[in-house]
Design a protein around this motif. Structure first.
Motif, PDB file in Angstrom:
ATOM      1  N   VAL A  13       0.829  -1.209   0.000  1.00 43.62           N
ATOM      2  CA  VAL A  13       0.000   0.000   0.000  1.00 43.62           C
ATOM      3  C   VAL A  13       0.866   1.262   0.000  1.00 43.62           C
ATOM      4  O   VAL A  13       0.620   2.190  -0.771  1.00 43.62           O
ATOM      5  N   VAL A  14       1.907   1.264   0.839  1.00 43.05           N
ATOM      6  CA  VAL A  14       2.765   2.457   0.887  1.00 43.05           C
ATOM      7  C   VAL A  14       3.447   2.663  -0.461  1.00 43.05           C
ATOM      8  O   VAL A  14       3.529   3.784  -0.965  1.00 43.05           O
ATOM      9  N   GLU A  15       3.898   1.565  -1.083  1.00 41.05           N
ATOM     10  CA  GLU A  15       4.568   1.755  -2.376  1.00 41.05           C
ATOM     11  C   GLU A  15       3.572   2.256  -3.424  1.00 41.05           C
ATOM     12  O   GLU A  15       3.932   3.014  -4.312  1.00 41.05           O
ATOM     13  N   GLU A  43       9.291   3.960  -7.079  1.00 35.78           N
ATOM     14  CA  GLU A  43      10.710   4.352  -7.102  1.00 35.78           C
ATOM     15  C   GLU A  43      11.123   5.015  -5.794  1.00 35.78           C
ATOM     16  O   GLU A  43      12.289   5.032  -5.433  1.00 35.78           O
ATOM     17  N   ARG A  44      10.149   5.514  -5.042  1.00 37.57           N
ATOM     18  CA  ARG A  44      10.509   6.174  -3.792  1.00 37.57           C
ATOM     19  C   ARG A  44      10.411   5.248  -2.587  1.00 37.57           C
ATOM     20  O   ARG A  44      10.536   5.685  -1.447  1.00 37.57           O
ATOM     21  N   PHE A  45      10.168   3.977  -2.849  1.00 36.07           N
ATOM     22  CA  PHE A  45      10.066   3.051  -1.721  1.00 36.07           C
ATOM     23  C   PHE A  45      11.323   2.191  -1.639  1.00 36.07           C
ATOM     24  O   PHE A  45      11.771   1.627  -2.630  1.00 36.07           O
ATOM     25  N   ILE A  46      11.892   2.093  -0.456  1.00 34.19           N
ATOM     26  CA  ILE A  46      13.124   1.322  -0.282  1.00 34.19           C
ATOM     27  C   ILE A  46      12.769  -0.106   0.135  1.00 34.19           C
ATOM     28  O   ILE A  46      12.182  -0.300   1.192  1.00 34.19           O
ATOM     29  N   PRO A  47      13.104  -1.102  -0.698  1.00 36.81           N
ATOM     30  CA  PRO A  47      12.789  -2.494  -0.352  1.00 36.81           C
ATOM     31  C   PRO A  47      13.670  -2.975   0.805  1.00 36.81           C
ATOM     32  O   PRO A  47      14.773  -2.457   1.012  1.00 36.81           O
ATOM     33  N   ASN A  48      13.161  -3.941   1.536  1.00 40.63           N
ATOM     34  CA  ASN A  48      13.930  -4.512   2.630  1.00 40.63           C
ATOM     35  C   ASN A  48      13.787  -6.022   2.677  1.00 40.63           C
ATOM     36  O   ASN A  48      12.743  -6.564   2.319  1.00 40.63           O
ATOM     37  N   ASP A  49      14.832  -6.674   3.166  1.00 39.91           N
ATOM     38  CA  ASP A  49      14.775  -8.121   3.339  1.00 39.91           C
ATOM     39  C   ASP A  49      14.215  -8.450   4.714  1.00 39.91           C
ATOM     40  O   ASP A  49      14.166  -7.604   5.595  1.00 39.91           O
ATOM     41  N   GLY A  76      15.038   2.167  16.326  1.00 48.84           N
ATOM     42  CA  GLY A  76      15.263   3.272  15.401  1.00 48.84           C
ATOM     43  C   GLY A  76      14.366   4.424  15.779  1.00 48.84           C
ATOM     44  O   GLY A  76      13.396   4.242  16.510  1.00 48.84           O
ATOM     45  N   PRO A  77      14.698   5.607  15.293  1.00 47.20           N
ATOM     46  CA  PRO A  77      13.918   6.786  15.662  1.00 47.20           C
ATOM     47  C   PRO A  77      12.508   6.746  15.083  1.00 47.20           C
ATOM     48  O   PRO A  77      12.216   5.953  14.194  1.00 47.20           O
ATOM     49  N   ASN A  78      11.695   7.643  15.599  1.00 43.66           N
ATOM     50  CA  ASN A  78      10.364   7.817  15.037  1.00 43.66           C
ATOM     51  C   ASN A  78      10.455   8.163  13.569  1.00 43.66           C
ATOM     52  O   ASN A  78      11.364   8.860  13.154  1.00 43.66           O
ATOM     53  N   MET A  79       9.509   7.698  12.809  1.00 42.82           N
ATOM     54  CA  MET A  79       9.384   8.062  11.392  1.00 42.82           C
ATOM     55  C   MET A  79      10.452   7.419  10.514  1.00 42.82           C
ATOM     56  O   MET A  79      10.603   7.789   9.363  1.00 42.82           O
ATOM     57  N   ALA A  80      11.166   6.444  11.055  1.00 42.23           N
ATOM     58  CA  ALA A  80      12.246   5.873  10.260  1.00 42.23           C
ATOM     59  C   ALA A  80      11.796   4.642   9.486  1.00 42.23           C
ATOM     60  O   ALA A  80      12.571   4.058   8.743  1.00 42.23           O
ATOM     61  N   GLY A  81      10.561   4.214   9.675  1.00 43.79           N
ATOM     62  CA  GLY A  81      10.056   3.117   8.861  1.00 43.79           C
ATOM     63  C   GLY A  81       9.884   1.795   9.590  1.00 43.79           C
ATOM     64  O   GLY A  81       9.701   0.758   8.953  1.00 43.79           O
ATOM     65  N   LYS A  82       9.894   1.808  10.924  1.00 39.02           N
ATOM     66  CA  LYS A  82       9.750   0.553  11.657  1.00 39.02           C
ATOM     67  C   LYS A  82       8.374  -0.061  11.453  1.00 39.02           C
ATOM     68  O   LYS A  82       8.236  -1.236  11.107  1.00 39.02           O
ATOM     69  N   SER A  83       7.349   0.750  11.664  1.00 40.07           N
ATOM     70  CA  SER A  83       5.983   0.220  11.558  1.00 40.07           C
ATOM     71  C   SER A  83       5.702  -0.260  10.138  1.00 40.07           C
ATOM     72  O   SER A  83       5.070  -1.295   9.928  1.00 40.07           O
ATOM     73  N   THR A  84       6.174   0.500   9.186  1.00 44.18           N
ATOM     74  CA  THR A  84       5.967   0.124   7.796  1.00 44.18           C
ATOM     75  C   THR A  84       6.585  -1.245   7.517  1.00 44.18           C
ATOM     76  O   THR A  84       5.978  -2.093   6.869  1.00 44.18           O
ATOM     77  N   TYR A  85       7.773  -1.438   8.053  1.00 46.95           N
ATOM     78  CA  TYR A  85       8.474  -2.708   7.832  1.00 46.95           C
ATOM     79  C   TYR A  85       7.695  -3.872   8.450  1.00 46.95           C
ATOM     80  O   TYR A  85       7.505  -4.917   7.821  1.00 46.95           O
TER      81      TYR A  85
HETATM   82  P1  ADP Z   1       8.196   4.472  12.459  1.00 48.03           P
HETATM   83  O1  ADP Z   1       7.279   3.380  12.788  1.00 48.03           O
HETATM   84  O2  ADP Z   1       9.622   4.092  12.578  1.00 48.03           O
HETATM   85  O3  ADP Z   1       7.906   5.713  13.249  1.00 48.03           O
HETATM   86  P2  ADP Z   1       6.848   4.509   9.919  1.00 48.03           P
HETATM   87  O4  ADP Z   1       6.953   3.096   9.569  1.00 48.03           O
HETATM   88  O5  ADP Z   1       5.575   5.010  10.452  1.00 48.03           O
HETATM   89  O6  ADP Z   1       8.007   4.903  10.944  1.00 48.03           O
HETATM   90  O7  ADP Z   1       7.282   5.310   8.636  1.00 48.03           O
HETATM   91  C1  ADP Z   1       7.137   6.689   8.515  1.00 48.03           C
HETATM   92  C2  ADP Z   1       7.053   7.095   7.069  1.00 48.03           C
HETATM   93  O8  ADP Z   1       8.249   6.807   6.402  1.00 48.03           O
HETATM   94  C3  ADP Z   1       5.998   6.309   6.291  1.00 48.03           C
HETATM   95  O9  ADP Z   1       4.770   6.949   6.354  1.00 48.03           O
HETATM   96  C4  ADP Z   1       6.532   6.303   4.893  1.00 48.03           C
HETATM   97  O10 ADP Z   1       6.090   7.428   4.181  1.00 48.03           O
HETATM   98  C5  ADP Z   1       8.015   6.395   5.076  1.00 48.03           C
HETATM   99  N1  ADP Z   1       8.634   5.071   4.849  1.00 48.03           N
HETATM  100  C6  ADP Z   1       8.618   4.028   5.689  1.00 48.03           C
HETATM  101  N2  ADP Z   1       9.288   2.977   5.185  1.00 48.03           N
HETATM  102  C7  ADP Z   1       9.736   3.361   3.972  1.00 48.03           C
HETATM  103  C8  ADP Z   1      10.507   2.722   2.948  1.00 48.03           C
HETATM  104  N3  ADP Z   1      10.934   1.479   3.063  1.00 48.03           N
HETATM  105  N4  ADP Z   1      10.786   3.439   1.827  1.00 48.03           N
HETATM  106  C9  ADP Z   1      10.359   4.700   1.702  1.00 48.03           C
HETATM  107  N5  ADP Z   1       9.633   5.343   2.630  1.00 48.03           N
HETATM  108  C10 ADP Z   1       9.313   4.698   3.754  1.00 48.03           C
END
Ligand code: ADP
Ligand code: MG
Length: 863
Positions: free
Chosen positions: A578-580, A586-592, A606-615
């Motif tokens: 969904v995020v991609e 092209e703006r989404f960074i894939p992860n293993d 990791g800090p807030n907003m760094a992508g933990k929840s997304t992962y």
């Molecule tokens: P955290 O849980 O660490 O606070 P989030 O997972 O909520 O961070 O991510 C914050 C934002 O960062 C997301 O809304 C998204 O826009 C961006 N983001 C997260 N993961 C990626 C990724 N792999 N590639 C590009 N953008 C990402």
């Protein structure tokens, strides 16, 4: 003294005390008394009053007959039940006979424009039994009917999960036992007899036309049968014609599917986004490229019912793979599917004899297309997984031919085609001569009388008449009988004209009558093919879903997951679907992701907003996609099937529900710990956040230990507590990962890359700066943080060092920081407004502590 009409109304209303009664009076549907008040408000129409006899004046609100559908939709949306009372005898002398022909409730509607097209509209019933809870559900628009029983200590929780999947429009429960259902669903309490197991069994057997329920697999389920029987008993009252749709009932156990508790369904945003509750932003929105309503409904069902059986999944994946590999075939099939409307509901309406001619024609077109689809599949997909779908597509040739022969094309003015019925043709021929006579009358009379402007016309009140303007009245012949004077002239009739008119009207009446009867017969005939039509609709849905998944996979570069029954999960270059889709590939960074025997619990810092929840969600969604039989957004994925996915994500979501977030968080965590097995996949996002640092940390650690030592479940744990990273040193199967961050020119840059090892710092202050906190505040925070970090032995002393010190005097009056300016009261206000603006739930404890200290400092200064 009340009038007979009022008495009639009161008598009918007495039978439907819980419904708003729409009482047909001529061209209006009227509501009276309390109904009028409720209805006027819901429909935004005027509330007036009306007299019935001398001393009786009652509130009244009405809608014109042609606005019935839109009014019904609004009343249902307000949660009302509506009884539609029609005039049953033609208007004449005396009281017209009236009766309720339909009772509409949210779960029993069949009108196409009152139904969601791409989702089912379920009527569910819950029957609490002695040892288990019976649950049945039906969709009266599609004929789906299913029953199950939930038992064990968690039956009530399982019921919630099941209801969340079904998202029913209405839930029936015995009076006094509705609490079980919770308040997310519209509940209708019924008298307990509806749920009586013995009579429910009878009702069910009668409807299904069997003497035992053995063949349907629910003979032993008395609570389940009670629920199913209650649905039928309720339909008997509200929409009896719908009962005929239920020719079978499916008994199921939830064990066939991966359980998804209600909060996991929400957290993973499967069918609606968490924030707005809309389809947009959900996984379904990304996956749904279906062409037919049946396909859309099936896809939604599948998404909420992932499988745990590898063979069944491979079969689904095989089908998707065939279509994935053949873009040409995909395009052809999709073009054909696009021509098919809601065949499933059309067939159901024919069976209930409430279809329109247009719907039958649409059904015929659909069947013709089904024939072409079948040929295409036979030709192009022989020997592949698609073949079986092809053979299930039954074009029901006789049914299609019957509709073709019987029903006139739209806008023809007739319902039944000429040539279909000799009787009808004879009636039509019989009035042809008279119709022609009438058509030529004007010309003839103009010639006979010499009145050039003479007109023959027809209206409802007078029937046919001849109109002559004033200036020509002296030319009117003797056989004209004057009927009416109008502004410009006079209207006449002749005895012959009236005689012919009577003939035509009578014949037309008979023709209409015959057409209605024939149309009904055609519907009945079409309805007799209902089972075959439904099976075909099901095969179409199956094809449509596979096509949709293949299309999405091809467009977004998904791959077929390799499934196995081991426990390893390996995802190479996985993405969040969904995020991609929303922010661009092209703006989404894939992860293993690697979950192995030695790395079973991954702690992600990791800090807030760094992508933990997304992962975290990305891993869960990839597993879930694999387990509905879809390709997945990754370069490669090897998925050891999971028996259940649990999530605890986001502390913010539940505030609206009014529960303490910490309480909710702990309740959900408890649920996870109680139910997870070694084969489960668990996502824990920031648990322990809702309380103070120490107990939060303690709880988080205890949970990880339990998961690691006792359950061995595959777990992803995102946390801002860097202290938890130390667990990897004591627990052998815990591994640390962190979201990579770099700094450029003193600014933090998120790389969104999940990297082995733990984060060395939280960058909270950098995030605060990004979020626009004033410089004076972030600078002060930075200096405090340095103090904290320098304090040698542990957190405790660090705070003692930090608290009493008041280092440099910040320059409160500096430009640019509006809120830091001004002395005295202005500053107190600034403190208050700063305090109110804090988003506590998105702050880490250390952020919060720093901000609090800072604000206190500001406050002291202003005293
Ligand atoms: P955290 O849980 O660490 O606070 P989030 O997972 O909520 O961070 O991510 C914050 C934002 O960062 C997301 O809304 C998204 O826009 C961006 N983001 C997260 N993961 C990626 C990724 N792999 N590639 C590009 N953008 C990402
Ligand atoms: Mg997060």
């Amino acid at each position: 003294m009340v009038t007979p009409a009022r008495r009639q109304y009161l008598e009918i209303k007495r039978q439907y005390p819980d419904a708003i009664v729409l009482f047909r009076l001529g061209d209006f549907y009227e509501m009276f008394d309390d109904d009028a008040k409720k209805g006027a408000e819901a429909l935004q129409i005027a509330l007036t009053s009306r007299t019935f006899g001398k001393s009786c004046r009652v509130p009244l609100a009405g809608v014109p007959y042609h606005a019935l559908d839109s009014s019904l939709a609004k009343l249902l949306a307000h949660g009302y039940t509506v009884a539609v009372c029609e005039q049953l005898s033609p208007p004449g002398r005396g009281l017209i006979e009236r009766g309720v022909v339909r009772v509409l409730t949210p779960g029993t509607v069949v009108e196409p424009n009152l139904l969601p097209e791409r989702a089912n509209n379920y009527l569910a019933a819950v029957a609490p039994g002695r040892y288990s809870i019976g649950l049945a559900y039906a969709d009266v628009s599609t004929g789906e009917f299913a029953v199950t029983e939930l038992s064990g200590a968690e039956a009530a929780t399982d019921l919630q999960a099941e209801l969340a999947r079904l998202s029913p429009a209405e839930v029936l429960a015995p009076e006094g036992q509705t609490a079980l259902i919770g308040n997310s669903w519209r509940t209708t309490a019924l008298e307990p007899w509806h749920f009586d197991p013995a009579s429910a069994r009878q009702v069910l057997c009668r409807a299904l036309n069997v003497s035992t329920l053995e063949g349907f697999g629910c003979e032993q389920w008395s609570a389940g049968v009670a629920a199913a029987g209650a649905i039928l008993a309720y339909l008997e009252r509200t929409n009896p014609a719908a009962i005929r749709l239920f020719t079978e009932i499916r008994s199921y156990t939830t064990a066939a599917w991966m359980p998804l508790d209600a909060s996991t369904q929400r957290n993973l945003e499967l069918t609606e986004s968490a924030r707005r509750g809309e389809l947009r932003g959900s996984l379904l929105a990304v996956l749904d490229r279906t062409c037919t309503p049946m396909g859309a409904r099936l896809l939604r069902q599948r998404l909420l019912r992932p499988l745990v059986d590898r063979a069944a999944l491979e079969q689904r994946l095989d089908t998707v793979a065939v279509l994935f590999a053949d873009p040409g075939l995909r395009a052809q099939l999709r073009a054909l599917l696009h021509r098919i409307g809601d065949m499933e509901r059309q067939a159901g309406r024919a069976l209930q004899e409430i279809a329109s001619p247009r719907e039958l024609l649409a059904l015929r077109d659909a069947l013709v297309t089904v024939g072409r689809l079948r040929r295409l599949l036979v030709e192009k997909a022989a020997g592949t997984a698609l073949q079986s779908i092809g053979t299930d597509l039954d074009p029901c040739i006789e049914t299609a031919a019957l509709i073709e022969r019987a029903i006139a094309p739209p806008n023809d003015g007739r319902t039944i085609r000429p040539g279909f019925s000799a009787e009808l043709d004879a009636l039509r021929a019989g009035i042809l001569e008279t119709q022609e006579w009438l058509a030529k009358l004007e010309q003839r009379e103009r010639e006979r009388t010499g009145i050039r402007s003479l007109k023959v016309a027809f209206n409802k009140v007078f029937g046919y008449y001849i109109e002559v303007s004033k200036s020509n009245l002296h030319l009117v012949p003797a056989d004209y009988v004057r009927k009416q004077t109008i502004v410009g002239g006079e209207r006449f009739i002749t005895p012959e004209l009236k005689e012919r008119e009577l003939q035509v009207l009578a014949a037309e009446e008979r023709i209409a009558e015959t057409e209605r009867r024939l149309f009904q017969e055609v519907q009945r005939e079409v309805g007799s093919a209902y089972r075959r039509l439904r099976r075909t609709a099901a095969a179409l849905a199956e094809l449509d879903v596979a096509l949709s998944l293949a299309e999405v996979a091809a467009d977004n570069s998904y791959v077929r997951p390799e499934l196995h029954n081991g426990e390893e999960i390996t995802i190479i270059a996985g993405r969040h679907p969904v995020v991609e889709a929303t922010q661009g590939r092209e703006r989404f960074i894939p992860n293993d992701c690697r979950l192995t025997e030695t790395e079973r619990v991954l702690i992600i810092t990791g800090p807030n907003m760094a992508g933990k929840s997304t992962y975290l969600r990305q891993v869960a969604l990839i597993v879930l996609l694999a387990q509905i039989g879809s390709f997945v957004p990754a370069e490669r994925a090897r998925i050891g099937l999971v028996d259940r996915i649990f999530t605890r994500i986001g502390a913010q979501d539940d505030i609206a529900a009014g529960a303490s977030t910490f309480m909710v968080e702990m309740a959900e965590t408890a649920n996870i710990l109680r139910h997870a097995t070694g084969r489960s996949l668990i996502l824990l996002d920031e648990i322990g956040r809702g309380t103070s640092t120490y107990d939060g940390l303690a709880i988080a650690r205890a949970v990880v230990e339990h998961l690691h030592d006792r359950l061995g479940a595959r777990t992803l744990f995102a946390t801002h507590y860097q202290e938890l990273a130390a667990l990897a040193e004591v627990l052998p199967r815990v591994a640390n990962y962190h979201t990579a961050v770099t700094e450029a020119n003193g600014e933090v840059v998120f790389l969104y890359r999940i990297t082995p090892g733990h984060a060395d710092r939280s960058y909270g202050i950098h995030v605060a700066r990004l979020a626009g906190l004033p410089a004076c505040v972030t600078e002060r925070a930075a200096s405090l943080l340095r103090d904290l970090e320098q304090a040698a032995d542990g957190r405790d002393s660090a705070w003692r060092v930090a608290e009493p010190r008041r280092p440099h005097q910040p320059d409160w009056g500096r430009e640019g920081d509006g809120l830091c300016t001004g002395p005295g009261n202005g500053r107190a206000e600034a403190v208050l407004s700063e305090l109110l603006a804090l988003d506590l739930l998105s702050m880490t404890p250390i952020d919060a502590m720093v901000r609090l200290y800072e604000l206190q400092q500001m406050g002291r200064r202003s005293e």
